[in-house]
Design an enzyme around this catalytic site. Structure first.
Site, PDB file in Angstrom:
ATOM      1  N   ARG A 164      48.530  56.245  14.363  1.00  0.00           N
ATOM      2  CA  ARG A 164      48.076  55.351  15.436  1.00  0.00           C
ATOM      3  C   ARG A 164      46.643  54.897  15.193  1.00  0.00           C
ATOM      4  O   ARG A 164      46.315  53.736  15.424  1.00  0.00           O
ATOM      5  CB  ARG A 164      48.208  56.018  16.801  1.00  0.00           C
ATOM      6  CG  ARG A 164      49.659  56.201  17.231  1.00  0.00           C
ATOM      7  CD  ARG A 164      49.759  56.919  18.552  1.00  0.00           C
ATOM      8  NE  ARG A 164      49.134  58.240  18.436  1.00  0.00           N
ATOM      9  CZ  ARG A 164      48.672  58.951  19.446  1.00  0.00           C
ATOM     10  NH1 ARG A 164      48.759  58.489  20.681  1.00  0.00           N
ATOM     11  NH2 ARG A 164      48.129  60.136  19.254  1.00  0.00           N
ATOM     12  N   ASN A 187      52.871  57.047  20.502  1.00  0.00           N
ATOM     13  CA  ASN A 187      53.863  58.011  20.021  1.00  0.00           C
ATOM     14  C   ASN A 187      55.042  58.035  20.972  1.00  0.00           C
ATOM     15  O   ASN A 187      54.858  58.015  22.194  1.00  0.00           O
ATOM     16  CB  ASN A 187      53.274  59.424  19.958  1.00  0.00           C
ATOM     17  CG  ASN A 187      52.394  59.646  18.753  1.00  0.00           C
ATOM     18  OD1 ASN A 187      52.406  58.872  17.802  1.00  0.00           O
ATOM     19  ND2 ASN A 187      51.613  60.707  18.788  1.00  0.00           N
TER      20      ASN A 187
END
Length: 91
Positions: A18, A36
């Site tokens: 990320r 996520n």
């Protein structure tokens, strides 16, 4: 403006995926988010911006950062909403 929605599958959680995504999106002038998913093996990415930048971004998602092991990227193009002012990591 265009919108890319992607589900990145593989070893993509716990490997700075990320953060990598945010860094690359910011560099390319894209807005949106990376998050996520609960299954532990997928990251949802939504990005809005110039189509050429989004295509370059998609190629980066397919490779990921060094510790990631991307197995598959499901993609879809959507109508841009312009609801994002930057690129964020969602929790």
């Amino acid at each position: 403006m265009h919108c890319l929605r992607a589900i990145v599958k593989g070893k993509v959680q716990g490997v700075y995926f990320r953060d990598f995504t945010r860094t690359q999106a910011t560099r390319l002038g894209l807005c949106g988010y990376a998050k996520n998913l609960a299954n532990g093996a997928e990251v949802e990415v939504v990005a809005e911006g110039d189509k050429d930048a989004l295509l370059e971004f998609l190629n980066l998602l397919r490779s990921g950062p060094p510790r990631a092991e991307v197995k598959d990227v499901e993609t879809g193009w959507e109508t841009a909403t312009a609801n994002y002012s930057d690129f964020r990591i969602k929790h």
